[in-house]
Motif scaffolding. Structure first.
Motif, short mmCIF file in Angstrom:
data_model
loop_
_atom_site.label_atom_id
_atom_site.label_comp_id
_atom_site.label_asym_id
_atom_site.label_seq_id
_atom_site.Cartn_x
_atom_site.Cartn_y
_atom_site.Cartn_z
N SER A 1 0.83 -1.21 0.00
CA SER A 1 0.00 0.00 0.00
C SER A 1 0.87 1.27 0.00
N SER B 1 -9.47 -1.23 -0.65
CA SER B 1 -8.69 0.02 -0.59
C SER B 1 -7.97 0.28 -1.91
N ARG C 1 -11.73 11.45 4.89
CA ARG C 1 -11.27 10.51 5.91
C ARG C 1 -10.51 11.24 7.03
O1 LIG Z 1 -6.53 2.65 4.84
C1 LIG Z 1 -6.81 2.07 3.82
O2 LIG Z 1 -7.90 2.11 3.28
C2 LIG Z 1 -5.75 1.32 3.14
C3 LIG Z 1 -4.58 2.07 2.77
C4 LIG Z 1 -4.46 3.06 1.86
C5 LIG Z 1 -3.07 3.45 1.78
C6 LIG Z 1 -2.47 2.52 2.75
O3 LIG Z 1 -1.29 2.39 3.04
O4 LIG Z 1 -3.41 1.74 3.31
#
Ligand SMILES: O=C(O)CC1=CCC(=O)O1
Length: 260
Positions: free
Chosen positions: A95, A213, A133
């Protein structure tokens, strides 16, 4: 327990294996620390040097003043690798760890022999989604995003087992809020598509089939940017296959390393 201070940031890390062995370096996701790789380790080939670390603002690493960029995160990793005498390594990024890995490959190609890009993209989400968020977190803390996050991180089958899920929920809610927010801002502001399209190195891109995600199509699009990159789908996994499908992930990583 080891830590090192580089450019004012103290990074908690673990460096294991023979110093002259081929190195596999891990960079983890938003709201996790390096224990996220624990379930994967038994499924990796023997004889590797393994470097794991907590990125700034996460785990046991410190929280420098913001704002931060993905380039700051990549500079932390470059400084850590330099300090540990590791170059020409395979970087496995999950991610935001995948964004950091792409940035490192572009800025310090001497450090990166190949990439394993796990549940990531060259651009993750959009400005409105990250701002929304962050507002929710500023108002209610990380507990306010817990349920939604767990639904993106893990399949329903995994989430049904409370005792299996609990440690990962705790890992998220215990992340320093400012560490999460400053890293979220860095993700929001990162668009690596043009830069990543210039990379020329072996790459394995992996996506969990139920990843809410960074869905598989985002990872496919990332793989399409790098000539020769291979995409593989991991069945029965959401955003965190190193926890949910460590054996399958280990098999894919082992196969990729054997081809290098
Ligand atoms: O938090 C999330 O949805 C997943 C995520 C997005 C970037 C990351 O590192 O985790």
């Amino acid at each position: 327990m080891d830590a090192i201070t580089i450019g004012g940031v103290t990074l908690h890390y673990e460096d294991s294996g023979a110093p002259d062995a081929p190195a596999l370096v891990f960079s983890n996701s938003l709201g996790t620390d390096f224990r996220v790789w624990d379930p994967l380790l038994p499924h990796l080939p023997a004889g590797l040097r393994r470097l794991r670390y907590d990125k700034r603002g996460h785990g046991l690493s410190t929280l420098p003043a913001g704002p931060w960029t993905i380039a700051d995160h990549a500079a932390d990793l470059a400084g850590l690798m330099d300090a540990r005498g590791i170059a020409n390594a395979v970087i496995c990024g999950l991610s935001v760890g995948g964004l950091i890995a792409q940035e490192l490959a572009a800025s310090r190609p001497d450090l990166v022999r190949a990439l394993i890009l796990c549940d990531t993209g060259a651009k993750i989400g959009n400005e409105a989604m990250w701002n929304e968020r962050m507002e929710v977190i500023r108002a209610g803390g990380l507990a306010s995003i817990l349920e939604g996050n767990m639904a993106r991180w893990f399949t329903a089958a995994f989430r049904a087992d409370h005792d299996r899920l609990a440690p990962w929920s705790m890992m998220l809610v215990r992340t320093p809020v400012e560490g999460y927010l400053r890293t979220a801002e860095a993700i929001r502001d990162a668009d690596l598509r043009e830069q990543t399209a210039g990379l020329r190195l072996p790459c394995l891109a992996l996506g969990g089939e139920d990843d809410g995600s960074t869905p598989p199509d985002l990872v496919r699009a990332l793989a399409a940017l790098i000539p020769g990159a291979r995409f593989e789908l991991i069945a029965g996994a959401g955003h965190i296959p190193c926890v949910e499908q460590p054996e399958a992930l280990g098999r894919l990583i082992t196969g990729f390393l054997a081809e290098l």
